[in-house]
Design a protein around this motif. Structure first.
Motif, short mmCIF file in Angstrom:
data_model
loop_
_atom_site.label_atom_id
_atom_site.label_comp_id
_atom_site.label_asym_id
_atom_site.label_seq_id
_atom_site.Cartn_x
_atom_site.Cartn_y
_atom_site.Cartn_z
N ALA A 176 20.55 75.34 47.75
CA ALA A 176 20.34 75.05 49.18
C ALA A 176 19.69 76.24 49.87
CB ALA A 176 21.68 74.68 49.83
N SER A 177 20.16 77.40 49.52
CA SER A 177 19.61 78.61 50.11
C SER A 177 18.12 78.75 49.80
CB SER A 177 20.44 79.77 49.56
OG SER A 177 19.99 80.94 50.05
N LYS A 178 17.76 78.41 48.54
CA LYS A 178 16.33 78.50 48.15
C LYS A 178 15.50 77.42 48.83
CE LYS A 178 17.58 79.98 43.51
NZ LYS A 178 17.90 79.35 42.23
N LEU A 179 16.14 76.34 49.28
CA LEU A 179 15.40 75.21 49.88
C LEU A 179 15.26 75.32 51.40
CD1 LEU A 179 17.01 72.39 47.71
CD2 LEU A 179 14.59 73.02 47.69
N GLU A 180 15.79 76.40 51.97
CA GLU A 180 15.80 76.54 53.44
C GLU A 180 14.39 76.42 54.05
OE1 GLU A 180 17.94 77.21 56.02
OE2 GLU A 180 19.86 77.64 55.06
N ASP A 181 13.40 77.07 53.41
CA ASP A 181 12.05 77.04 53.98
C ASP A 181 11.48 75.63 54.00
OD1 ASP A 181 11.84 79.65 54.71
OD2 ASP A 181 10.90 80.32 52.85
N ILE A 182 11.80 74.85 52.96
CA ILE A 182 11.31 73.46 52.92
C ILE A 182 12.09 72.62 53.95
CG2 ILE A 182 11.00 71.42 51.44
CD1 ILE A 182 11.02 73.46 49.04
N ALA A 183 13.39 72.90 54.05
CA ALA A 183 14.22 72.16 55.03
C ALA A 183 13.70 72.37 56.44
CB ALA A 183 15.67 72.62 54.92
N LYS A 184 13.15 73.54 56.69
CA LYS A 184 12.66 73.86 58.04
C LYS A 184 11.16 73.65 58.17
CE LYS A 184 16.46 76.73 59.51
NZ LYS A 184 17.32 76.95 58.34
N SER A 185 10.57 72.97 57.18
CA SER A 185 9.15 72.60 57.14
C SER A 185 8.19 73.80 57.18
CB SER A 185 8.78 71.57 58.21
OG SER A 185 8.63 72.15 59.46
N ARG A 186 8.68 74.96 56.72
CA ARG A 186 7.77 76.11 56.59
C ARG A 186 7.02 76.03 55.26
NH1 ARG A 186 12.31 79.25 59.31
NH2 ARG A 186 13.24 79.44 57.25
N GLU A 187 7.57 75.20 54.35
CA GLU A 187 6.90 74.96 53.06
C GLU A 187 6.96 73.47 52.78
OE1 GLU A 187 8.44 77.01 49.63
OE2 GLU A 187 8.33 78.93 50.70
N ILE A 188 6.04 72.98 51.95
CA ILE A 188 6.02 71.56 51.58
C ILE A 188 6.49 71.44 50.13
CG2 ILE A 188 4.50 69.55 51.26
CD1 ILE A 188 4.65 70.38 54.17
N SER A 189 7.26 70.39 49.85
CA SER A 189 7.70 70.14 48.47
C SER A 189 7.42 68.69 48.10
CB SER A 189 9.19 70.40 48.34
OG SER A 189 9.67 69.87 47.11
N GLU A 190 7.03 68.48 46.85
CA GLU A 190 6.83 67.11 46.36
C GLU A 190 7.80 66.80 45.22
OE1 GLU A 190 2.67 66.39 45.62
OE2 GLU A 190 2.30 66.25 47.78
N GLU A 191 8.93 67.51 45.21
CA GLU A 191 9.90 67.41 44.11
C GLU A 191 10.39 65.98 43.87
OE1 GLU A 191 11.56 69.81 42.17
OE2 GLU A 191 11.56 71.67 43.30
N LEU A 192 10.53 65.20 44.93
CA LEU A 192 11.04 63.83 44.75
C LEU A 192 10.00 62.78 45.15
CD1 LEU A 192 14.81 64.16 45.83
CD2 LEU A 192 13.82 64.26 43.53
N LYS A 193 8.73 63.15 45.03
CA LYS A 193 7.65 62.21 45.35
C LYS A 193 7.78 60.96 44.46
CE LYS A 193 2.76 61.97 46.02
NZ LYS A 193 1.95 62.31 47.04
N GLY A 194 7.69 59.81 45.07
CA GLY A 194 7.78 58.55 44.31
C GLY A 194 9.21 58.04 44.15
N LYS A 195 10.19 58.84 44.54
CA LYS A 195 11.60 58.43 44.42
C LYS A 195 12.08 57.79 45.74
CE LYS A 195 12.02 60.30 40.32
NZ LYS A 195 12.03 59.46 39.13
N ILE A 196 13.01 56.85 45.59
CA ILE A 196 13.52 56.13 46.77
C ILE A 196 15.05 56.24 46.81
CG2 ILE A 196 13.74 53.88 47.90
CD1 ILE A 196 11.00 53.16 46.79
N LEU A 197 15.54 56.64 47.97
CA LEU A 197 16.99 56.75 48.18
C LEU A 197 17.47 55.53 48.98
CD1 LEU A 197 19.53 58.63 47.96
CD2 LEU A 197 18.89 59.55 50.20
N GLY A 198 18.55 54.89 48.51
CA GLY A 198 19.13 53.76 49.22
C GLY A 198 20.31 54.21 50.07
N LEU A 199 20.26 53.85 51.35
CA LEU A 199 21.33 54.25 52.28
C LEU A 199 22.12 53.01 52.67
CD1 LEU A 199 19.04 56.51 54.49
CD2 LEU A 199 20.75 57.33 52.87
N MET A 200 23.35 52.92 52.18
CA MET A 200 24.21 51.77 52.50
C MET A 200 25.31 52.28 53.44
SD MET A 200 24.59 50.19 48.65
CE MET A 200 25.61 48.82 49.15
#
Ligand code: CP
Length: 311
Positions: free
Chosen positions: A28-52
């Motif tokens: 999580a600490s390493k992902l802070e910049d992506i979480a705050k949109s200072r960096e872009i990530s495509e790690e889960l491109k094409g994946k779909i999360l279902g929210l029930m």
């Protein structure tokens, strides 16, 4: 030893060991910049999360959505059964099977304890419990621990009071379980008599050899702790509204009570009246930061589970 790479579901915080939690906190600490949109990530491109979401949510649902989108994934789902075929009488099992066909992982909130576990037994995609009744809320605990680590610098040796509805509050159940993994934690439970920590959780603490103190007075603990973890009285879980009205407003934290103290105030939110608005602009307020920390932490969870469990 880290076992999260072999894990498919997160139903209870007890599914994780200390190394797993450390791993999620580090990620999580390493992902802070992506979480705050200072960096872009495509790690889960094409994946779909279902929210029930069978039960209301602001933070959990929106932060899971944000986390997925920050990793270039997408979300589908519902936030009330009225907008799904559950309102026509479709079973939870059939609904979950549909989501399994459409998604790479499921996030489930339900008012009944055990529903996430039930679904995880009948689908092949990862299932994350986003709160099941008065049971568990494991991803909330991961972001709570992340917040404590960031704000205090360590989780071992903390002195923490869990305050309010300890009977029905699922966040405090998961958090108490998780704290058994850390050394030298001083744990205080502050609640009205009718809302004490359930025996099942106390049994877990006893089994782990962890001591705790129960009281009904904040004044007994406020000078002893570095974290006040405040919770809402869970009106929706009371069978008798008169019992709720009798207890409502039992604990209200305000700025005056905190002055001169060396502590932080956390709350999983939503709050009703248990933290006065005058605390918001003080150094004690960490509850909004805590809510924002949900994004990097849930990004770390999604990335780990989805990448390690391809369809
Ligand atoms: N902390 C939490 O679970 O908030 P929501 O109910 O808004 O998701």
């Amino acid at each position: 030893m880290i076992k999260i790479f072999e894990l498919k579901n997160i139903i209870s915080i007890k599914d994780l060991n200390k190394s797993d939690i450390d791993y999620i906190i580090d990620e999580a600490s390493k992902l802070e910049d992506i979480a705050k949109s200072r960096e872009i990530s495509e790690e889960l491109k094409g994946k779909i999360l279902g929210l029930m979401f069978f039960e209301p949510s602001t933070r959990t649902k929106m932060s899971f959505e944000t986390s997925m989108k920050r990793l270039s994934g997408e979300c589908i789902g519902f936030e009330n059964t009225g907008s799904s075929s559950v309102s026509k009488g479709e079973s939870i099992a059939d609904t979950a099977k549909m989501f399994e066909g459409y998604c790479d992982a499921l996030v489930i909130r339900h008012e009944m304890e055990g529903v996430s576990k039930f679904i995880s037994d009948i689908v092949d995609v990862p299932v994350i419990n986003a709160g099941d009744g008065a049971g568990q809320h494991p991803t909330q605990t991961l972001l709570d621990l992340y917040t404590i680590k960031k704000e205090i610098g360590h989780i071992d040796n903390i002195k923490i009071a869990l305050i309010g509805d300890l009977k029905y509050g699922r966040t405090v159940h998961s958090l108490a379980n998780a704290l058994t993994l850390y050394d030298n934690v001083e744990l205080y439970f502050v609640s009205p008599d009718k809302l004490k920590m359930p025996q099942e959780i106390l049994h877990d603490l006893d089994k782990a050899g962890m001591s705790y103190t129960e009281t009904s007075n904040i004044s007994d603990v406020i000078d002893k702790v570095n974290v006040l973890y405040v919770t809402r009285i869970q009106k929706e879980r009371f069978a008798d509204i008169d019992d709720y009205l009798e207890i409502k407003g039992a604990y209200i934290i305000n700025k005056k009570m905190l002055e001169g103290k060396d502590l932080i105030v956390m709350h999983p939110l939503p709050r009703i009246d248990e933290i006065d608005g005058d605390v918001d602009d003080t150094k004690y307020n960490k509850y909004f930061t805590q809510a924002a920390n949900a994004v990097p932490v849930r990004m770390a969870i999604l990335k780990t589970l989805i990448k390690n469990n391809p369809k």
